[in-house]
Write a protein that holds these residues in place. Sequence first.
Motif, PDB file in Angstrom:
ATOM      1  N   ALA A  41      33.105  27.892  49.923  1.00 55.13           N
ATOM      2  CA  ALA A  41      34.084  28.738  49.602  1.00 55.13           C
ATOM      3  C   ALA A  41      33.823  29.833  48.675  1.00 55.13           C
ATOM      4  CB  ALA A  41      35.619  28.162  49.146  1.00 55.13           C
ATOM      5  N   ALA A  42      33.690  31.021  49.140  1.00 53.78           N
ATOM      6  CA  ALA A  42      33.721  32.182  48.177  1.00 53.78           C
ATOM      7  C   ALA A  42      34.587  32.588  47.183  1.00 53.78           C
ATOM      8  CB  ALA A  42      33.261  33.553  48.755  1.00 53.78           C
ATOM      9  N   VAL A  43      34.185  32.829  46.044  1.00 50.87           N
ATOM     10  CA  VAL A  43      35.071  33.085  44.902  1.00 50.87           C
ATOM     11  C   VAL A  43      35.117  34.518  44.730  1.00 50.87           C
ATOM     12  CG1 VAL A  43      35.573  32.855  42.385  1.00 50.87           C
ATOM     13  CG2 VAL A  43      34.628  30.803  43.619  1.00 50.87           C
ATOM     14  N   PRO A  44      36.294  35.295  44.648  1.00 48.33           N
ATOM     15  CA  PRO A  44      36.314  36.688  44.500  1.00 48.33           C
ATOM     16  C   PRO A  44      35.619  37.163  43.454  1.00 48.33           C
ATOM     17  CG  PRO A  44      38.516  35.685  45.246  1.00 48.33           C
ATOM     18  CD  PRO A  44      37.571  34.636  44.988  1.00 48.33           C
ATOM     19  N   VAL A  45      34.897  38.093  43.419  1.00 45.88           N
ATOM     20  CA  VAL A  45      33.950  38.675  42.317  1.00 45.88           C
ATOM     21  C   VAL A  45      34.353  40.290  42.481  1.00 45.88           C
ATOM     22  CG1 VAL A  45      32.469  36.938  41.815  1.00 45.88           C
ATOM     23  CG2 VAL A  45      32.006  38.797  43.231  1.00 45.88           C
ATOM     24  N   TYR A  97      30.217  30.697  44.732  1.00 49.21           N
ATOM     25  CA  TYR A  97      30.746  29.913  45.787  1.00 49.21           C
ATOM     26  C   TYR A  97      30.889  28.358  45.100  1.00 49.21           C
ATOM     27  CZ  TYR A  97      28.661  33.490  48.910  1.00 49.21           C
ATOM     28  OH  TYR A  97      28.766  34.502  49.492  1.00 49.21           O
ATOM     29  N   TRP A  98      31.744  27.718  45.734  1.00 46.24           N
ATOM     30  CA  TRP A  98      32.093  26.239  45.202  1.00 46.24           C
ATOM     31  C   TRP A  98      32.239  25.348  46.611  1.00 46.24           C
ATOM     32  CZ3 TRP A  98      36.399  23.533  46.666  1.00 46.24           C
ATOM     33  CH2 TRP A  98      37.514  23.974  47.231  1.00 46.24           C
ATOM     34  N   SER A  99      32.021  24.159  46.273  1.00 41.22           N
ATOM     35  CA  SER A  99      32.054  23.021  47.049  1.00 41.22           C
ATOM     36  C   SER A  99      32.284  21.931  46.601  1.00 41.22           C
ATOM     37  CB  SER A  99      30.705  22.991  48.071  1.00 41.22           C
ATOM     38  OG  SER A  99      30.834  21.869  48.961  1.00 41.22           O
ATOM     39  N   ASP A 100      32.991  20.820  47.034  1.00 39.82           N
ATOM     40  CA  ASP A 100      33.236  19.579  46.608  1.00 39.82           C
ATOM     41  C   ASP A 100      32.048  18.890  47.045  1.00 39.82           C
ATOM     42  OD1 ASP A 100      35.629  19.937  44.999  1.00 39.82           O
ATOM     43  OD2 ASP A 100      36.754  19.955  46.552  1.00 39.82           O
TER      44      ASP A 100
END
Length: 97
Positions: free
Chosen positions: A77-81, A90-93
């Motif tokens: 998932a992209a994180v807004p910057v 981006y993050w992922s579990d």
Amino acid sequence: GYSAFVPWLEFPQRVFPVAPYSAPLGTRYRAAADLASPSSFHTGRSLRLVLVAARSLVDDGTLPRLQARFPQAHGWAAVPVPSHSEVAVYWSDLEAR
């Protein structure tokens, strides 16, 4: 090109820099920390991974190859910057195995 000077914040057991210049980590982690390496990262614990990458890695198509080094990731998932930012986040579990 990439800068040979790659700074990072150090949070023990929390941050692992992957860069074109991995010598500060010594030989033990050289292959894993090399941005061009194909080696994969694996975890025995479930955790959330936050990937902060230079915008140039997105623009030149390197980001998917870097994300593929985390086979336990279940989607990114992209994180807004801010639009003027030089990074993409981006993050992922990661699921423990």
